[in-house]
Design a protein around this motif. Structure first.
Motif, short mmCIF file in Angstrom:
data_model
loop_
_atom_site.label_atom_id
_atom_site.label_comp_id
_atom_site.label_asym_id
_atom_site.label_seq_id
_atom_site.Cartn_x
_atom_site.Cartn_y
_atom_site.Cartn_z
N VAL A 165 -2.53 6.50 1.45
CA VAL A 165 -1.79 7.30 0.47
C VAL A 165 -0.52 7.81 1.11
CG1 VAL A 165 -1.85 9.34 -1.01
CG2 VAL A 165 -3.94 8.00 -0.65
N LEU A 166 0.59 7.57 0.44
CA LEU A 166 1.87 8.12 0.90
C LEU A 166 2.32 9.14 -0.14
CD1 LEU A 166 4.91 6.08 2.28
CD2 LEU A 166 5.13 8.29 1.19
N ALA A 167 2.47 10.37 0.29
CA ALA A 167 2.92 11.44 -0.62
C ALA A 167 4.29 11.90 -0.18
CB ALA A 167 1.93 12.60 -0.59
N ASP A 168 5.27 11.71 -1.05
CA ASP A 168 6.62 12.19 -0.77
C ASP A 168 6.64 13.68 -1.12
OD1 ASP A 168 9.32 12.95 -0.95
OD2 ASP A 168 9.94 10.88 -1.35
N LEU A 169 6.73 14.52 -0.11
CA LEU A 169 6.59 15.95 -0.36
C LEU A 169 7.87 16.56 -0.94
CD1 LEU A 169 4.50 17.11 2.71
CD2 LEU A 169 3.79 16.00 0.60
N ARG A 170 8.93 15.81 -0.97
CA ARG A 170 10.16 16.35 -1.56
C ARG A 170 10.23 16.07 -3.06
NH1 ARG A 170 13.79 14.95 3.71
NH2 ARG A 170 13.16 16.82 4.84
N THR A 171 9.65 14.95 -3.47
CA THR A 171 9.68 14.62 -4.90
C THR A 171 8.32 14.81 -5.56
OG1 THR A 171 9.08 12.30 -4.53
CG2 THR A 171 11.44 12.87 -4.44
N GLY A 172 7.28 14.91 -4.75
CA GLY A 172 5.94 15.02 -5.31
C GLY A 172 5.36 13.69 -5.76
N ARG A 173 6.07 12.59 -5.49
CA ARG A 173 5.55 11.29 -5.90
C ARG A 173 4.49 10.81 -4.91
NH1 ARG A 173 8.87 6.76 -8.17
NH2 ARG A 173 9.57 6.38 -6.05
N VAL A 174 3.48 10.15 -5.45
CA VAL A 174 2.37 9.69 -4.63
C VAL A 174 2.14 8.21 -4.90
CG1 VAL A 174 -0.12 9.89 -4.22
CG2 VAL A 174 1.25 11.94 -4.61
N ALA A 175 1.96 7.45 -3.84
CA ALA A 175 1.63 6.03 -3.98
C ALA A 175 0.43 5.72 -3.10
CB ALA A 175 2.82 5.17 -3.57
N GLN A 176 -0.39 4.78 -3.58
CA GLN A 176 -1.54 4.34 -2.80
C GLN A 176 -1.35 2.87 -2.46
OE1 GLN A 176 -5.22 5.31 -4.81
NE2 GLN A 176 -4.38 7.21 -5.61
N PHE A 177 -1.37 2.56 -1.17
CA PHE A 177 -1.14 1.19 -0.72
C PHE A 177 -2.43 0.60 -0.17
CE2 PHE A 177 2.93 3.36 -0.46
CZ PHE A 177 3.78 2.46 -1.09
N PRO A 178 -2.85 -0.54 -0.71
CA PRO A 178 -4.10 -1.15 -0.22
C PRO A 178 -3.99 -1.54 1.25
CG PRO A 178 -3.41 -2.15 -2.29
CD PRO A 178 -2.28 -1.29 -1.82
N LEU A 179 -5.04 -1.28 1.98
CA LEU A 179 -5.11 -1.73 3.37
C LEU A 179 -5.94 -2.99 3.49
CD1 LEU A 179 -5.60 1.77 5.06
CD2 LEU A 179 -3.53 0.36 5.09
N ARG B 114 11.09 2.37 -6.77
CA ARG B 114 10.09 1.99 -7.77
C ARG B 114 9.78 3.13 -8.74
NH1 ARG B 114 11.04 -1.86 -4.93
NH2 ARG B 114 9.81 -3.77 -4.78
N SER B 115 9.41 2.70 -9.93
CA SER B 115 8.94 3.68 -10.92
C SER B 115 7.50 4.06 -10.60
CB SER B 115 9.00 3.07 -12.32
OG SER B 115 8.05 2.01 -12.40
N GLN B 116 7.03 5.11 -11.23
CA GLN B 116 5.64 5.51 -11.00
C GLN B 116 4.69 4.42 -11.49
OE1 GLN B 116 4.74 8.35 -9.23
NE2 GLN B 116 2.76 7.30 -9.22
N ALA B 117 5.07 3.71 -12.54
CA ALA B 117 4.23 2.61 -13.03
C ALA B 117 4.12 1.52 -11.96
CB ALA B 117 4.83 2.05 -14.32
N ASP B 118 5.24 1.23 -11.30
CA ASP B 118 5.19 0.24 -10.21
C ASP B 118 4.25 0.72 -9.10
OD1 ASP B 118 6.96 -1.40 -11.49
OD2 ASP B 118 8.73 -0.63 -10.42
N LEU B 119 4.36 2.00 -8.79
CA LEU B 119 3.53 2.54 -7.72
C LEU B 119 2.05 2.45 -8.10
CD1 LEU B 119 5.52 5.74 -6.65
CD2 LEU B 119 5.73 3.41 -5.81
N ASP B 120 1.77 2.74 -9.36
CA ASP B 120 0.38 2.67 -9.80
C ASP B 120 -0.14 1.23 -9.74
OD1 ASP B 120 0.55 5.35 -10.21
OD2 ASP B 120 0.85 5.21 -12.38
N ASP B 121 0.71 0.29 -10.10
CA ASP B 121 0.30 -1.12 -10.03
C ASP B 121 0.06 -1.55 -8.58
OD1 ASP B 121 0.44 -1.39 -12.73
OD2 ASP B 121 2.42 -2.32 -12.77
N ALA B 122 0.88 -1.05 -7.69
CA ALA B 122 0.79 -1.45 -6.29
C ALA B 122 -0.56 -1.09 -5.70
CB ALA B 122 1.90 -0.79 -5.48
N ALA B 123 -1.18 -0.05 -6.25
CA ALA B 123 -2.44 0.42 -5.70
C ALA B 123 -3.53 -0.64 -5.78
CB ALA B 123 -2.88 1.69 -6.42
N ASP B 124 -3.39 -1.57 -6.71
CA ASP B 124 -4.43 -2.59 -6.89
C ASP B 124 -3.99 -3.97 -6.40
OD1 ASP B 124 -6.24 -0.81 -8.07
OD2 ASP B 124 -5.21 -0.98 -9.99
N ASP B 125 -2.85 -4.05 -5.77
CA ASP B 125 -2.32 -5.34 -5.36
C ASP B 125 -2.79 -5.68 -3.94
OD1 ASP B 125 -0.92 -7.59 -4.75
OD2 ASP B 125 1.07 -6.70 -4.96
#
Lengths: 646, 364
Positions: free
Chosen positions: A288-302, A349-360
Motif C-alpha cells: 500500500v502506498l499512501a500519499d500523505l499530502r493528497t490522501g490518495r491511496v494505491a495498492q500494488f500487487p506483490l 493516474r486517476s483513482q479508478a486507475d489506482l483501484d484497477d491496478a490493485a488487481d493487476d
C-alpha cells in the motif's frame, strides 16, 4: 461343563440387558446434562475424556525453547542490532561487526517490538503479554523504567531523544502516547482494529500506524482497514486513510519527509466463495502506498500471476526513499520494490486507475526489482543507517539474515543461539506459517489465523460456492480440547479439519502427508489460549457476571430450565460442552469455546453480532440462546464483563 | 504631534463619556441552514481550540474560521443525528457526541457509535456527556454510564444500584475522578472519587413547588444542567439556579436576580463566571453582576439587561441571539460566545483591548 453354563448364561443375559438398556440410560443422561431431549453425542468419552482432541503435543527434548525473533532495531551508529526473542522472553544484543550475540536480558511477557531513540540513548521493548513497554540502556541493557500500556503492545517507537514512547496496543485497538516515568499524561488514541506496527517520521511529527484487522462493519460488506495517522506533537489522530479490501498489515514505513507511507497488506476477498482460490481471487500480497499530502491511496500487487508470495509482514525503506523491502512470512522471501517507479506511475493516474491496478497481477514487473529467499518465516526487517545492509528476522529459524541491500544477495546469517534440534512441534509451526502447501502458495494457515487467532471475517466455505455456508473465522487459540471443530461441529478432530477438509475444500491441492499433518495438528493444539490480564477495577462486576452465568433462577426466582442456562452448554472450564445446539440463529451450531472471547468479535456463526452485547440485545429476543430477557442492562453489562475476563 | 495628541485625547474622552452598550461583544453574527448548518435548531455547541462544534437536530457541524467546514450525519455514522450533548477529551482530542441514537466518538474523522444494543451504554438518548481522563460519562434516560476507554469496560448507575431517585440523567460533568450529575426529579448526584458510592443533593422542600426557605439547599429536584469549577457547583433546574460552594447553598430566580429565566437548559462555567442558557435568553453571572442577552419582547432588535446590586438597566442592542430559546452556550479561546438556539447559531464577537475590530477580523 454344566457348572460353567449357568454363569455364562447369566453373564450373557446381563450383557444383553445392558446392551438393550445402555442406550436408554445413555440418552437419559445426555438429556439430563444438556436439558435438551434428543441430544446426540458420539460416545461417553466425548464429554468425559477429551479423546477426540489430540494428545498434548510433545514439546521435544527437555529445555527446548526457541527464540522466535520478532522485532529488530539498529542503533544509529549501525554497530548494534537488537532482536526481540519473543519465544524465549529475551532481548538479544548483536554486534554487527562480528555478527555475534554479545548480550541478552530476560524480559518476561513475550517481547515483540523494539525501538532505539535517534540519539541512541534509549532502547524500548514492548512485552505483549505483560502490557508494558520496558526501557533499557542500549549499552548495558540495564533497565531504565517501564511504561504501562493497554492490552497486548506490539509495535513500539521512540521520539528522537527517547523522551516519548509510542506503542501499538494490539489488544486495545489503541495507540499509547506516553512520557516515561509519568512525565506526561499517557493517552490512548483510538487506532484501527488491532494496531500492529508504528513508524515515526524523522521530524517526530507524524506517527503512522498499521492495523492488523479491518474495522468493524456489517457482516457481508467489503472489509476496510485503515492507515491511522497521528499528529505526534499534538497527540491527536489527524487522519484515517481507508484501505479497502486490505488487512493484516504488520509493518509500516514513512518517507524521510513523511510525504508518503508504505505498508504491506493482504488484499482479501472473503465475500467470494473459497472455490475462487483456483483463480487467485481470494487473497493477494500487496504494498500500500499512501500519499500523505493528497490522501490518495494505491495498492500494488506483490504477487505474480500463478506465483504468489504469501503473508507480507515487515517492511524497510532505504534512507533515500528509493527502495522498499517487504518480507513474506508465508513464502520465505524478501521482495525489493522500486518506490520511485510506484510514485511516478501513481502520480498521473486517476483513482479508478489506482483501484484497477490493485488487481493487476501482471503489474509487478514495473516495480518489483528483485526477490530473495530467506529461512523460515521472516517477519521483521531493518536497514543499517546507511541503507547498505538489510536485516531480516527469521522467526522460525532463530536467525537474522543479512542482505546486501543494493544487490539483494545474502551477505550472511546471524544465528541467535536457539536450540539446534528441530522438534515436531516446531515443524508443525513452520507448516502453519508456510504458504507452500496451498494452491500456488497463495496463503498459509496464518493468513486467516494471524498469530493463531482469527481475521475477523466471514468466509464462504461451501463447495458449491453459492454462499450457503458463510461462517465466521474462528480463533485457534486454546482450542486443543474443544473438539468437534468447525461451526457445524462436523469435524471430530483437528486432523480431519486440517487434512482432507483443508486440502480438498479450501486449498484445492494435495493433502498434507500424515507425518506433516500430525505435526501441524500438534502445533495448532499447542497454541495457548489468549487470556486477558487481571482487571482489579472490574473484579466486582466480574463476580456479579459470573453469578449470572451460573444462575439457575431468573430475577423473579422462576427456575431456569437446564437447557436455558449459560453454564449448561458453555460448561467451565472450557466453556463449551462440545455439542451442537440450535440457539435460534438458523440451525444447529457447535457450542463455541469462550476463552479469549473479548478479542474475537464479531460473534455467532456468521458474524451477525457485532459485539457481545448484541448476542442478547439483538439476536436473543425469544430467549432461544439462554434466558436473558429478564436481565436488566446493568446485569447484562456484568455478564459481558465476566465473559470478557475469560 | 500636538495635534495628534489632541485628537487622541478627544477620542479617549468620547469613549469615556459613552461606554459601549455591550461591554463584552462588539457585534453578533448568525449561522443557519443558509450558512451550511444541517438544521436551524442547534441543540448543543462546543468550542475546541480553533474549532466550534454545533450539534443540531439533523447532524453535527464543524465550524472553522466561523464557517461550516463539514457536516456529520447518518451517512457518516450518526444513526440518529439529533445531537444533544458534546464533550472533548483533553487527552486524545476525540469528540464525544451524545445523540438521540447513542453515544458517538469522532476521532480522526471516524465515527464509532456506542448504543444500548451494541455496548454497555444505559440508553440511546444521551442528554449529557463528560470526559475525565480515560473515563467517558454519559447521562442517559436510563441511568448514568461510565466507559473506560482503555479497558473497554462499561459501568451503569441507575435507580437499582445507586441512590438515584429515578434514572433519567439530564446532564453530567466530571473532573479528577469526581462526578456530578443532574438527574430529573432526583436532584444532583455526586461521586467524590472513583469507586465511591454516589450521594445526592435534594430539594429540602421535596415535592413542594414552592421554595419555602430560600437558600436552604437545591432549589428544585428537577435538575437539567450542571457545572463544577473551582470548588463551586452550579445546578440548573426548570425553576431557577442553585450554587453550592461546599458549605452554603444559594438560589437565584427571575424574581430575585438578573437571570434571564427560571427554565434553565444548560450551564457553562468559564473562570469565575457562569453562563446560563434559558428559554428567555442567555445570562452571564460573575457573582456580582448579571448580564442577560435576549430578543426584545414584541419588537425587533435585542437588548442587554444588566443587574448589579439591585439596580437593573436595559440597553438596546443592534443584534443579539437569534432566539430567546437558548439550548447551549460556549466561549471560544478568543472570548467569542457561541449561542445555540432553536432558530440557528448565534456568534457574539468579543471586544478586544487595543485592537480594532477590522484588524482582528483580518487576523482571524
Amino acid at each position: 461343563m454344566k457348572r460353567a453354563a449357568l454363569p455364562l448364561a447369566l453373564l450373557a443375559a446381563a450383557a444383553a440387558a445392558a446392551w438393550s438398556l445402555a442406550p436408554r440410560a445413555y440418552q437419559r443422561h445426555l438429556d439430563e446434562v444438556t436439558g435438551r431431549p434428543g441430544t446426540r453425542a458420539v460416545s461417553c468419552r466425548h464429554c468425559h475424556h477429551p479423546a477426540a482432541a489430540p494428545a498434548r503435543p510433545a514439546a521435544g527434548p527437555a529445555g527446548v525453547r526457541y527464540l522466535s525473533p520478532q522485532g529488530l532495531a539498529v542503533t544509529p551508529d549501525g554497530k548494534t542490532l537488537f532482536v526481540a526473542a519473543e519465544g524465549a522472553d529475551r532481548l538479544l544484543k548483536v554486534d554487527l561487526d562480528s555478527r555475534q550475540v554479545t548480550g541478552s536480558v530476560e524480559l518476561a511477557g513475550r517481547p515483540h517490538g523494539v525501538a532505539v531513540s535517534r540519539d541512541g540513548r534509549v532502547l524500548a521493548v514492548s512485552c505483549r503479554d505483560r502490557d508494558r513497554v520496558v526501557l533499557l540502556d542500549p549499552v548495558t541493557l540495564a533497565p531504565r523504567g517501564e511504561v504501562p500500556t493497554g492490552a497486548g503492545p506490539l509495535g513500539v517507537a521512540l521520539s528522537s531523544d527517547g523522551g516519548r514512547v509510542f506503542a501499538a496496543e494490539g489488544g486495545a485497538d489503541a495507540v499509547l502516547l506516553a512520557g516515561p516515568g509519568g512525565a506526561a499524561p499517557a493517552r490512548d488514541l483510538p487506532a484501527g482494529r488491532s494496531p500492529y506496527a508504528l513508524a515515526l517520521s524523522r521530524d517526530g511529527r507524524v506517527l503512522a500506524v498499521a492495523n492488523l484487522l479491518s474495522n468493524p462493519s456489517s457482516s457481508g460488506t467489503v472489509p476496510v482497514s485503515e492507515l491511522t495517522l497521528i499528529d505526534a506533537e499534538a497527540g491527536r489522530v489527524s487522519e484515517r486513510l481507508p484501505l479497502v479490501s486490505a488487512h493484516l498489515s504488520e509493518g509500516v514505513v514513512l518517507a524521510s519527509d513523511a510525504s508518503f507511507a508504505l505498508l504491506p497488506a493482504i488484499r482479501v476477498r472473503n465475500l467470494l466463495p473459497t472455490t475462487e482460490v483456483v483463480r487467485g481471487g481470494l487473497m493477494n500480497s500487496a504494498l500500500v502506498l499512501a500519499d500523505l499530502r493528497t490522501g490518495r491511496v494505491a495498492q500494488f500487487p506483490l504477487d505474480e500471476a500463478n506465483a504468489y508470495y504469501a503473508d507480507p509482514s515487515g517492511i524497510a525503506l532505504t534512507p533515500d526513499d528509493r527502495t522498499a523491502f517487504i518480507v513474506h512470512g508465508g513464502a520465505d522471501r524478501v521482495t525489493a520494490v522500486d518506490v520511485r517507479a510506484l510514485r511516478r506511475w501513481m502520480a498521473g493516474r486517476s483513482q479508478a486507475d489506482l483501484d484497477d491496478a490493485a488487481d493487476d497481477l501482471g503489474a509487478f514487473a514495473r516495480y518489483v526489482t528483485g526477490r530473495v529467499r530467506t529461512a523460515a518465516n521472516p517477519r521483521a526487517a531493518a536497514l543499517s543507517p546507511d541503507g547498505r545492509r538489510l536485516y531480516v528476522s527469521e522467526r522460525l529459524a532463530d536467525s537474522v539474515a543479512v542482505f546486501d541491500a543494493a544487490t539483494l544477495r545474502l551477505a550472511g546469517r546471524i544465528p541467535l543461539g536457539g536450540p539446534t534440534v528441530v522438534t515436531a512441534l516446531r515443524r508443525g509451526e513452520r507448516r502453519f506459517y508456510d504458504g507452500s502447501a496451498t494452491f500456488q502458495g497463495q496463503f498459509s494457515c496464518r493468513s486467516c489465523h494471524p498469530d493463531g487467532g482469527m481475521d475477523g471475517l466471514t468466509w464462504d466455505f461451501e463447495i458449491d460456492g453459492l454462499g450457503k455456508e458463510v461462517v465466521d473465522s474462528m480463533s485457534l487459540a486454546g482450542i486443543r480440547d474443544t473438539a468437534p471443530f468447525k461451526w457445524r461441529g462436523k469435524n471430530p478432530t483437528l486432523a480431519r479439519q486440517c487434512g482432507p477438509r483443508f486440502s480438498r475444500v479450501l486449498m484445492r491441492t494435495d493433502p498434507f502427508p500424515p507425518d506433516q499433518l500430525a505435526e501441524l495438528v500438534a502445533y495448532i493444539a499447542s497454541i495457548p489460549p489468549r487470556r486477558p490480564g487481571p482487571s482489579p477495577e472490574s473484579a466486582e462486576a466480574e463476580a456479579r457476571g459470573k453469578a449470572l452465568f451460573l444462575r439457575t433462577r431468573t430475577n423473579r426466582a422462576a427456575p431456569i430450565a437446564k437447557k436455558d442456562r449459560c453454564a449448561t452448554c458453555h460448561t467451565p472450564p472450557l466453556y463449551t460442552i462440545r455439542l451442537p445446539f440450535d440457539v435460534g440463529t438458523g440451525g444447529k451450531f457447535d457450542t463455541p469455546y469462550l476463552g479469549g472471547i473479548r478479542y474475537t468479535a464479531p460473534y455467532l456463526h456468521d458474524d451477525r453480532a457485532a459485539s457481545l452485547e448484541e448476542i442478547w440485545t439483538v439476536h436473543n429476543s425469544s430467549d432461544t440462546h439462554g434466558i436473558s430477557s429478564d436481565m436488566n442492562k446493568a446485569q447484562l453489562n456484568d455478564l459481558v464483563t465476566f465473559l470478557r475476563s475469560l | 504631534m500636538t495635534g495628534l495628541l489632541s485628537v487622541g485625547l478627544a477620542l479617549a474622552g468620547l469613549l469615556h463619556a459613552s461606554p459601549p452598550a455591550d461591554p463584552f461583544f462588539e457585534r453578533w453574527e448568525t449561522l443557519g441552514t443558509a450558512q451550511g448548518l444541517p438544521s436551524k435548531k442547534v441543540l448543543s455547541v462546543l468550542a475546541d481550540g480553533p474549532r466550534v462544534w454545533a450539534g443540531t437536530e439533523n447532524g453535527l457541524a464543524l465550524l472553522e474560521g466561523g464557517r461550516v467546514r463539514r457536516v456529520y450525519g447518518a451517512a457518516q455514522g450518526l444513526a440518529v443525528p439529533v445531537v444533544i450533548s458534546l464533550a472533548v477529551s483533553p487527552l486524545t482530542g476525540d469528540l464525544w457526541v451524545g445523540t438521540m441514537g447513542g453515544l458517538a466518538r469522532l476521532s480522526g474523522g471516524r465515527i464509532d457509535l456506542f448504543t444500548q444494543l451494541n455496548s454497555g451504554l444505559a440508553n440511546d438518548i444521551v442528554y449529557g456527556v463528560a470526559v475525565d481522563g480515560r473515563d467517558v460519562w454519559a447521562a442517559t434516560t436510563a441511568g448514568l454510564s461510565r466507559h473506560d476507554t482503555r479497558t473497554g469496560a462499561w459501568e451503569l448507575f441507575d435507580n437499582t444500584n445507586s441512590i438515584m431517585h429515578e434514572p433519567w440523567g439530564y446532564a453530567i460533568t466530571a473532573s479528577s475522578g469526581a462526578v456530578y450529575a443532574a438527574v430529573w426529579g432526583g436532584g444532583v448526584l455526586v461521586r467524590d472519587a472513583p469507586g465511591a458510592p454516589f450521594r445526592e443533593h435534594r430539594d429540602p422542600d421535596g415535592e413542594m413547588e414552592l421554595d419555602m426557605f430560600p437558600d436552604d439547599g437545591l432549589i428544585h429536584d428537577i435538575t437539567t444542567s450542571i457545572a463544577y469549577e473551582d470548588g463551586v457547583l452550579w445546578a440548573g433546574t426548570y425553576f431557577g439556579l442553585s450554587r453550592y460552594d461546599g458549605k452554603r447553598w444559594r438560589s437565584y430566580t427571575q424574581d430575585d436576580s438578573g437571570i434571564a429565566g427560571d427554565f434553565i437548559n444548560f450551564l457553562r462555567t468559564k473562570g469565575k463566571a457562569v453562563w446560563i442558557a434559558t428559554d428567555q435568553g442567555v445570562s452571564r453571572f460573575d457573582s456580582r453582576v448579571w448580564h442577560t442577552w435576549r430578543r426584545k419582547a414584541g419588537a425587533p432588535g435585542a437588548e442587554l439587561q444588566v443587574v448589579e446590586g439591585g439596580t437593573k438597566t436595559v440597553r438596546a442592542l443592534a443584534a443579539g441571539p437569534l432566539s430567546n430559546e437558548v439550548f447551549s452556550v460556549d466561549l471560544d479561546r478568543r472570548g467569542d460566545a457561541w449561542v445555540a438556539t432553536d432558530l440557528g447559531l448565534s456568534h457574539a464577537i468579543a471586544r478586544r483591548k487595543g485592537q480594532p475590530e477590522a484588524a482582528r477580523r483580518t487576523a482571524q
